[in-house]
Design a protein around this motif. Structure first.
Motif, mmCIF file in Angstrom:
data_model
loop_
_atom_site.group_PDB
_atom_site.id
_atom_site.type_symbol
_atom_site.label_atom_id
_atom_site.label_comp_id
_atom_site.label_asym_id
_atom_site.label_seq_id
_atom_site.Cartn_x
_atom_site.Cartn_y
_atom_site.Cartn_z
ATOM 1 N N UNK A 1 63.550 52.511 54.965
ATOM 2 C CA UNK A 1 62.745 51.405 56.685
ATOM 3 C C UNK A 1 61.050 50.886 55.532
ATOM 4 N N UNK A 2 60.949 51.573 54.649
ATOM 5 C CA UNK A 2 59.507 51.159 54.247
ATOM 6 C C UNK A 2 58.427 51.872 55.153
ATOM 7 N N UNK A 3 58.678 53.452 55.837
ATOM 8 C CA UNK A 3 57.414 53.681 56.151
ATOM 9 C C UNK A 3 56.959 55.154 55.152
ATOM 10 N N UNK A 4 56.068 55.426 54.691
ATOM 11 C CA UNK A 4 55.306 56.624 53.719
ATOM 12 C C UNK A 4 54.507 57.410 54.591
ATOM 13 N N UNK A 5 54.395 57.460 55.580
ATOM 14 C CA UNK A 5 53.588 58.700 56.586
ATOM 15 C C UNK A 5 54.284 60.256 55.899
ATOM 16 N N UNK A 6 55.834 60.340 55.738
ATOM 17 C CA UNK A 6 56.075 61.225 55.724
ATOM 18 C C UNK A 6 56.555 61.617 54.757
ATOM 19 N N UNK A 7 56.171 62.023 53.602
ATOM 20 C CA UNK A 7 56.658 62.139 51.936
ATOM 21 C C UNK A 7 54.836 62.921 52.328
ATOM 22 N N UNK A 8 55.330 64.203 51.388
ATOM 23 C CA UNK A 8 54.881 65.412 51.006
ATOM 24 C C UNK A 8 54.096 64.435 49.549
ATOM 25 N N UNK A 9 53.066 64.600 49.132
ATOM 26 C CA UNK A 9 52.463 64.037 48.037
ATOM 27 C C UNK A 9 53.103 65.238 46.473
ATOM 28 N N UNK A 10 52.575 66.488 47.056
ATOM 29 C CA UNK A 10 53.156 67.480 46.751
ATOM 30 C C UNK A 10 54.251 67.467 45.783
ATOM 31 N N UNK A 11 55.446 67.118 46.793
ATOM 32 C CA UNK A 11 56.940 66.569 45.852
ATOM 33 C C UNK A 11 57.145 65.681 45.143
ATOM 34 N N UNK A 12 56.393 64.687 44.728
ATOM 35 C CA UNK A 12 56.066 63.363 44.572
ATOM 36 C C UNK A 12 56.306 63.516 42.941
ATOM 37 N N UNK A 13 56.988 63.202 42.056
ATOM 38 C CA UNK A 13 56.737 63.123 40.115
ATOM 39 C C UNK A 13 56.046 61.985 39.447
ATOM 40 N N UNK A 14 57.032 60.932 40.353
ATOM 41 C CA UNK A 14 56.204 59.251 39.614
ATOM 42 C C UNK A 14 56.716 58.521 40.882
ATOM 43 N N UNK A 15 56.147 57.407 39.888
ATOM 44 C CA UNK A 15 56.279 55.886 41.458
ATOM 45 C C UNK A 15 56.569 54.921 40.127
ATOM 46 N N UNK A 16 57.251 53.636 40.254
ATOM 47 C CA UNK A 16 57.555 52.712 39.598
ATOM 48 C C UNK A 16 57.080 51.323 40.284
ATOM 49 N N UNK A 17 56.851 50.613 40.032
ATOM 50 C CA UNK A 17 57.022 49.753 40.600
ATOM 51 C C UNK A 17 57.113 48.270 40.422
ATOM 52 N N UNK A 18 57.869 47.253 41.112
ATOM 53 C CA UNK A 18 58.667 46.186 40.355
ATOM 54 C C UNK A 18 58.017 45.089 41.145
ATOM 55 N N UNK A 19 56.766 43.939 40.517
ATOM 56 C CA UNK A 19 56.326 42.932 41.283
ATOM 57 C C UNK A 19 57.275 41.592 41.106
ATOM 58 N N UNK A 20 57.153 40.566 42.388
ATOM 59 C CA UNK A 20 57.496 39.348 41.680
ATOM 60 C C UNK A 20 59.033 38.510 41.715
ATOM 61 N N UNK A 21 59.223 37.675 40.863
ATOM 62 C CA UNK A 21 61.077 37.455 40.863
ATOM 63 C C UNK A 21 61.516 38.790 39.959
#
Length: 568
Positions: A186-206
């Motif tokens: 649902x788009x809420x990122x407050x509950x995510x622990x950053x120590x568990x994150x390996x990477x993030x990918x971003x796709x923009x636009x059309x």
């Protein structure tokens, strides 16, 4: 207000049996003879593989009919080694160009960015660790082009808003689609622990809309969490503790001049409180008691003839924060897993408010019972407590009084007999009797009123992939994002409304909300070569989405007994 919650984590155990195999062992080194730890060794044309240990050794069960091993390592040229029935193979890798960056967002399988027809920005683990963030939203700040992160409030319990270049809505939501380990959230990122994150990918636009439909009209952000031990085979236990202090980065300017008339002597004595005792009125000329007379010229040129208090410093005294994180990760031939727990407590810059707390549990498991079947399990359970104070408007908004009180008023005035039962501060602090504002004391409201929320969140995904042939795979998956949140606002029976100079009889307002988003999918995926320089991935997919939301609100006023604090 407390809820007892039970999280069931299913650990997958599988034992695979296979026939018609032989064992091939050996070592992988570089040109200087140094062992390469964690090099990938795969039976060519299959999904059967392993990684080298701390000494560069490996042992692999190779199916009959396979005559070559593919050996790769980051920064080295991949080699295909013909084994020709040998049981021992020693491989020397030569340095080469770094491997292409691989992404998984919007593609059927991991693909090099050079082969994509659209732009994907990837933030890897190294970049995330250099400048760590408290949540994925803040961690993206300054690390990907075209990404704007807005923190609209200094409240640590408030999440950040993310805007991607190419957002196409003026009045509607501009939030990008957030995907966590394949879970459409649902788009809420407050509950995510950053120590568990390996990477993030971003796709923009059309490109995002073309890949994910209307839900991705404002772009896509996919978060990939850790699984297994990235350093190689065996168990790895990590313990991390952080401690810090929150304070204002810049000083807010305070008023030192006023536009009111002074008496000729600069000080005026009188029975301003009507109690028979003459006191100083801070030197203001009270022509119409107890009104303060304004300077006809309306200029802010007169100095306050008394002590000037810095209300910002009195109210935003700063607080501490700390974070404890422990994780266990292991990588084996048939199973990888990562288990973690984190406990975060943030005090924010307003020390008198309750702390924001977040506790996260995560379990990620990958199991490969045989060379055809892979099962993946991702789960997170979070419990969050925080304050949700009013930041706009008059009345109980903390900042209205903070910024409008005259600086001769001492917010730190101790509570008298009337206020001592619910606060250590006075509802009408020293100097309030000749104030020109109807604001309320922010220190009194912050400690006398109870306002906050408790949130429970569950993220889960389970998927299975079966190789029907070397090129045709079948996959089934189910994902879940569930949030239960309780909010409350309690005004004690003893609360004193200083702006109206009237006591109140207490009130309590409650609200609950439940949101559930689940997605089930099945797909067939065919991977084939279309020539020497071309390949293709064809996917036939069925997707079913279910979104439900419900809420409840209730309130009551005029307590018949004492305040709710005394009933606990």
């Amino acid at each position: 207000m407390k809820k007892l919650s039970l999280l069931l984590v299913v650990l997958l155990f599988a034992v695979g049996y296979s026939y018609g195999q032989r064992t091939v062992s050996g070592t992988v080194t570089d040109s200087d003879g140094l062992a390469l730890i964690g090099a990938n060794v795969t039976a060519e044309g299959t999904t059967v593989g392993t990684i080298t240990d701390i000494d560069g050794n490996f042992s692999l069960s190779v199916p009959d009919g396979v005559d070559a091993l593919e050996v790769s390592y980051t920064g080295y040229t991949t080699q295909v080694i013909n084994i020709n029935g040998a049981s021992t193979v020693n491989v020397v890798l030569s340095e080469g160009e770094l491997l292409d960056e691989i992404v998984i967002t919007g593609v059927g399988k991991g693909t090099s960015t050079k082969k994509l027809g659209f732009a994907v920005s990837k933030v890897n683990e190294e970049a995330l660790e250099k400048v760590p963030g408290i949540d994925p939203g803040n961690a993206l700040r300054g690390k990907a082009p075209g990404v704007r992160v807005v923190q609209a409030s200094g409240n640590p319990s408030y999440g950040s808003e993310i805007r991607l270049r190419g957002s196409n809505s003026i009045s509607g939501s501009q939030r990008p689609l957030i995907i966590i380990d394949g879970i459409i959230t649902d788009g809420d990122l407050r509950d995510i622990n950053m120590d568990d994150v390996e990477s993030m990918e971003v796709v923009k636009g059309a490109a995002a809309s073309a890949l994910y439909g209307s839900l991705a009209g404002n772009g896509v952000i996919q978060i990939i969490t850790k699984t297994g031990n990235s350093d190689g085979d065996g168990l790895r236990v990590s313990l991390k503790n952080e401690y810090g202090f929150s304070q204002l980065a810049n000083q807010y300017p305070i008023a030192t001049k006023h536009p009111f008339l002074l008496d000729p002597n600069g000080v005026q004595m009188g029975d301003w409180n009507g109690d028979g005792v003459e006191t100083s009125n801070f030197g203001f000329d009270l022509n119409n008691q107890p009104e303060i007379a304004a300077d006809p010229e309306g200029r802010f040129v007169n100095d306050f003839p008394t002590t000037v208090y810095d209300h910002i410093d009195q109210f935003m005294s700063g607080g501490s924060f700390y974070n404890n994180n422990i994780s266990m990760a292991s990588t084996g031939e048939n199973m990888n897993y990562m288990l973690s727990f984190s406990n975060q407590v943030s005090g924010g810059v307003i020390d008198v408010l309750p702390d924001y707390t977040r506790r996260n549990f995560r379990a990620n498991v990958d199991a490969r019972p045989n060379d055809k079947l892979k099962i993946s399990f991702r789960s997170m359970y979070g419990l969050t407590d925080g304050v949700d104070v009013a930041e706009q408007g008059q009345g109980e908004n903390l900042f209205f009084g903070l910024l409008t009180y005259e600086p001769f008023i001492n917010l730190d005035s101790p509570a008298g007999e009337r206020d001592a039962s619910i606060s250590e501060f006075n509802a009408t602090p020293d100097g309030f009797e000749i104030s020109t504002t109807n604001a309320e004391s922010p220190l009194y409201n912050a400690t006398a009123l109870d306002w906050g929320f408790e949130r429970e969140r569950i993220l889960g995904a389970i998927s299975a992939t079966y190789a029907l042939t070397d090129k045709l795979n079948f996959e089934a998956a189910y994902t879940l994002d569930r949030t239960n949140e309780d909010g409350f606002f309690n005004r004690p029976k003893e609360y004193f409304d200083a702006s109206q100079i009237t006591p109140l009889e207490g009130s309590l307002f409650l609200n609950t909300s439940k949101r559930n988003k689940s997605v089930a999918s099945t797909q067939l995926q065919y991977d084939t070569d279309l020539g020497e320089n071309f390949n293709g991935v064809f996917t036939l997919k069925y997707l079913y989405e279910d979104l439900t939301a419900e809420g409840f609100n209730a309130g009551g006023t005029n307590y018949v007994a004492k305040g709710i604090r005394d009933l606990d």
